[in-house]
Design an enzyme around this catalytic site. Structure first.
Site, PDB file in Angstrom:
ATOM      1  N   TYR A 153       0.698  -1.140   0.018  1.00  0.00           N
ATOM      2  CA  TYR A 153       0.084  -0.136  -0.089  1.00  0.00           C
ATOM      3  C   TYR A 153       0.760   1.254  -0.048  1.00  0.00           C
ATOM      4  O   TYR A 153       1.766   1.313   0.841  1.00  0.00           O
ATOM      5  CB  TYR A 153      -0.983   0.020   1.232  1.00  0.00           C
ATOM      6  CG  TYR A 153      -1.938   1.128   1.314  1.00  0.00           C
ATOM      7  CD1 TYR A 153      -1.523   2.396   2.151  1.00  0.00           C
ATOM      8  CD2 TYR A 153      -2.879   1.380   0.352  1.00  0.00           C
ATOM      9  CE1 TYR A 153      -2.375   3.591   2.380  1.00  0.00           C
ATOM     10  CE2 TYR A 153      -3.701   2.524   0.411  1.00  0.00           C
ATOM     11  CZ  TYR A 153      -3.388   3.550   1.440  1.00  0.00           C
ATOM     12  OH  TYR A 153      -4.185   4.864   1.450  1.00  0.00           O
ATOM     13  N   ASP A 161       9.379   2.707  -0.424  1.00  0.00           N
ATOM     14  CA  ASP A 161       8.283   3.386   0.066  1.00  0.00           C
ATOM     15  C   ASP A 161       8.564   3.053   1.486  1.00  0.00           C
ATOM     16  O   ASP A 161       8.401   2.205   1.957  1.00  0.00           O
ATOM     17  CB  ASP A 161       6.948   2.983  -0.239  1.00  0.00           C
ATOM     18  CG  ASP A 161       5.953   3.486   0.516  1.00  0.00           C
ATOM     19  OD1 ASP A 161       4.756   3.703   0.162  1.00  0.00           O
ATOM     20  OD2 ASP A 161       6.312   4.550   1.296  1.00  0.00           O
ATOM     21  N   LYS A 205       4.716   9.927   8.261  1.00  0.00           N
ATOM     22  CA  LYS A 205       4.586   9.449   9.618  1.00  0.00           C
ATOM     23  C   LYS A 205       5.679   9.930  10.735  1.00  0.00           C
ATOM     24  O   LYS A 205       5.520  10.983  11.384  1.00  0.00           O
ATOM     25  CB  LYS A 205       4.445   7.656   9.604  1.00  0.00           C
ATOM     26  CG  LYS A 205       3.498   7.373   8.648  1.00  0.00           C
ATOM     27  CD  LYS A 205       3.196   5.978   8.801  1.00  0.00           C
ATOM     28  CE  LYS A 205       2.178   5.355   7.913  1.00  0.00           C
ATOM     29  NZ  LYS A 205       0.782   5.288   8.245  1.00  0.00           N
TER      30      LYS A 205
HETATM   31  P1  KE4 Z   1      -0.698   8.885   4.143  1.00  0.00           P
HETATM   32  O1  KE4 Z   1      -1.110   9.356   2.713  1.00  0.00           O
HETATM   33  O2  KE4 Z   1      -1.944   7.902   4.818  1.00  0.00           O
HETATM   34  O3  KE4 Z   1      -0.117   9.723   4.940  1.00  0.00           O
HETATM   35  O4  KE4 Z   1       0.415   7.793   3.689  1.00  0.00           O
HETATM   36  C1  KE4 Z   1       0.100   6.705   2.813  1.00  0.00           C
HETATM   37  C2  KE4 Z   1       1.154   5.533   2.918  1.00  0.00           C
HETATM   38  C3  KE4 Z   1       2.153   5.454   2.123  1.00  0.00           C
HETATM   39  N1  KE4 Z   1       2.964   4.397   2.075  1.00  0.00           N
HETATM   40  C4  KE4 Z   1       2.799   3.076   3.229  1.00  0.00           C
HETATM   41  C5  KE4 Z   1       3.785   2.356   3.162  1.00  0.00           C
HETATM   42  C6  KE4 Z   1       1.826   3.301   4.132  1.00  0.00           C
HETATM   43  O5  KE4 Z   1       1.609   2.656   5.003  1.00  0.00           O
HETATM   44  C7  KE4 Z   1       0.909   4.429   3.900  1.00  0.00           C
HETATM   45  C8  KE4 Z   1      -0.273   4.558   4.987  1.00  0.00           C
HETATM   46  N2  KE4 Z   1      -0.452   3.593   5.785  1.00  0.00           N
HETATM   47  C9  KE4 Z   1      -1.834   3.496   6.515  1.00  0.00           C
HETATM   48  C10 KE4 Z   1      -1.814   2.294   7.564  1.00  0.00           C
HETATM   49  N3  KE4 Z   1      -1.238   0.991   7.090  1.00  0.00           N
HETATM   50  C11 KE4 Z   1      -2.396   4.654   7.016  1.00  0.00           C
HETATM   51  C12 KE4 Z   1      -3.708   4.300   7.780  1.00  0.00           C
HETATM   52  C13 KE4 Z   1      -4.885   4.774   7.168  1.00  0.00           C
HETATM   53  O6  KE4 Z   1      -4.938   4.791   5.788  1.00  0.00           O
HETATM   54  O7  KE4 Z   1      -5.770   5.386   7.838  1.00  0.00           O
END
Ligand code: KE4
Length: 430
Positions: free
Chosen positions: A149, A244, A272
């Protein structure tokens, strides 16, 4: 957990109001707790390894804000840094010295980011890195891995096509087939599939994007040689390798996964932890690539709140508190947790496996840890949902999905680790 009188009514009314306001009552789908068939919690306070819900119940927390809270919640130094920065105003609209301070702190820890750009989310960082990769190579096709993801940009909300290395299909409504067709989805930890994708698409692949440790299918470690294979295959083919590290960056150590596994990507995306829990994302890498980004070059990318001073302040304070010895303590506690969970499950004759890389942990309801998404999907999700509910009732808040990582923080001490293992022993028996 016994809620204080009257607070349940307040929680129920808050949830009802949220459901009449936001799609599914949430601002991000995983918060709806649908994968664990429980009503969603409303969390309104965190302190160290603990969070409190709107009924006043306290939980040992393993969501950790989905990764940012590596120091624990409301760490006093981070709170003070944000408060202090806030007294000087918020988004002022021009470069702020704090942006330079955080950028240099990141580059010191991750030298492959010779240049970088801040965004307000990981999704934006990934979108921008892919646009840059396409501009730098003049190619259109992106390779990702099933179970990976990378945020919710169109080209990455796709699923594997009919066969390996065939065009992807949309994984969400609203994604045009023409967009999905520009992405190939391969099995994680499958070097021959990567080789075949490049053979089948000569001169077409702009980049491979990978979670160097997968954490969005539950925690799945890279098989020995997998990351090195990606590095070599992309180099030979003239494609870019994008790590990533939104989750693994500053989670697996100061240098992230690229330091731990000794593989340097061309571009890295972050998020994060670098914002200490404030809105943030970043992408960076080789100067010759990043200098293609506007206004230095032809790749446009922008953001009103990019480099927001309060996010910068939180990130600076967070990174300053991270040290090799604190990572060693964190990993020791995470290892104790993993061993304790496995021992508790075997005592209860429950068929689970525990996957751990650093302070990222997942309990899979599978006999052996999965090495890719197809294997992870065979986990008994109903069993995970029952385990989640039993642990919640025992005061331990796990990620509300089998396909997420548990985030152990530096605020989780032996007391919390032992209490978690004791709760798991009872939950596995239930
Ligand atoms: P954000 O756009 O949510 O800040 O980041 C996206 C993203 C990109 N790359 C990786 C490896 C990620 O895990 C994420 C976002 N992680 C999720 C939890 N696995 C965020 C939680 C959510 O979507 O509410």
């Amino acid at each position: 957990m016994t809620a204080e009188p009257g607070t349940t009514a307040r929680a129920n009314s808050l949830i009802a109001r949220a459901e009449g306001l936001f799609p599914g009552g949430v601002n991000s789908p995983v918060r709806a707790f649908r994968a664990v068939a429980r009503p969603p919690l409303l969390l309104e306070r965190g302190d160290g390894p603990y969070v409190w819900d709107s009924e006043g119940n306290r939980y040992i927390d393993y969501i950790g804000g989905w990764g940012p809270a590596i120091l624990g919640h409301a760490e006093p130094g981070v709170v003070a840094a944000v408060a202090g920065a806030g007294r000087n105003g918020f988004a002022l609209g021009a470069t702020h010295p704090l942006e330079i301070e955080l950028g240099e702190a990141i580059r010191r820890a991750m030298p492959s980011l010779d240049r970088l750009r801040f965004t307000s989310s990981g999704t934006e960082a990934v979108m921008s890195a892919l646009r840059l990769a396409r501009a730098a190579t003049g190619r259109d096709v992106i390779v990702k891995f099933a179970g990976g993801y990378h945020g919710h940009s169109d080209g990455l909300l796709v699923e594997a096509g009919s066969g390996v290395a065939t065009q992807a299909i949309a994984g969400s409504a609203g994604i045009p087939d023409s967009i999905a067709a520009q992405t190939l989805v391969l099995p994680y930890n499958d070097p021959p599939a990567v080789t075949r994708a490049f053979t089948d698409h000569p001169g077409q692949i702009a980049a491979v994007i990978v979670e160097p440790v997968a954490a969005n299918m539950g925690v799945v470690a890279p098989a020995p040689g997998f990351l090195e294979h990606l590095r070599e295959t992309t180099r030979v083919a003239g494609a870019l390798l994008i790590f990533d590290e939104v989750i693994t960056g500053f989670r697996l150590g100061l240098g992230g996964a690229q330091e731990r596994f000794g593989v340097a990507p061309d571009l890295t995306t972050l998020g994060k932890i670098i914002g200490g829990g404030m809105p943030i994302g970043a992408y960076g890498g080789r100067a010759d690539l990043m200098n293609l980004v506007a206004p230095a070059g032809p790749v446009y990318q922008a953001g009103t709140l990019s480099g927001h001073p309060l996010s910068m302040a939180a990130g600076i304070a967070t990174l300053a508190a991270l040290s090799p010895e604190r990572y060693r303590g964190l990993e020791a506690n995470a290892a104790s947790l993993a061993e304790g969970l496995l021992a508790a499950a075997s005592r209860a004759n429950r068929e689970v496996s525990v996957s751990r890389v650093g302070s990222l942990v997942t309990v899979f309801f599978l006999p052996t840890p999965p090495t890719d998404y197809a294997a992870a999907q065979r986990s008994d999700r109903d069993a995970y949902a029952r385990f989640f509910g039993a642990m919640l009732d025992l005061g331990v808040l796990l990620p509300p999905s089998q396909f997420e990582a548990w985030f152990v923080s530096m605020a989780h001490g032996p007391v919390e680790i032992e209490a978690t293992i004791a709760a798991a022993a009872r939950a596995f028996e239930a």
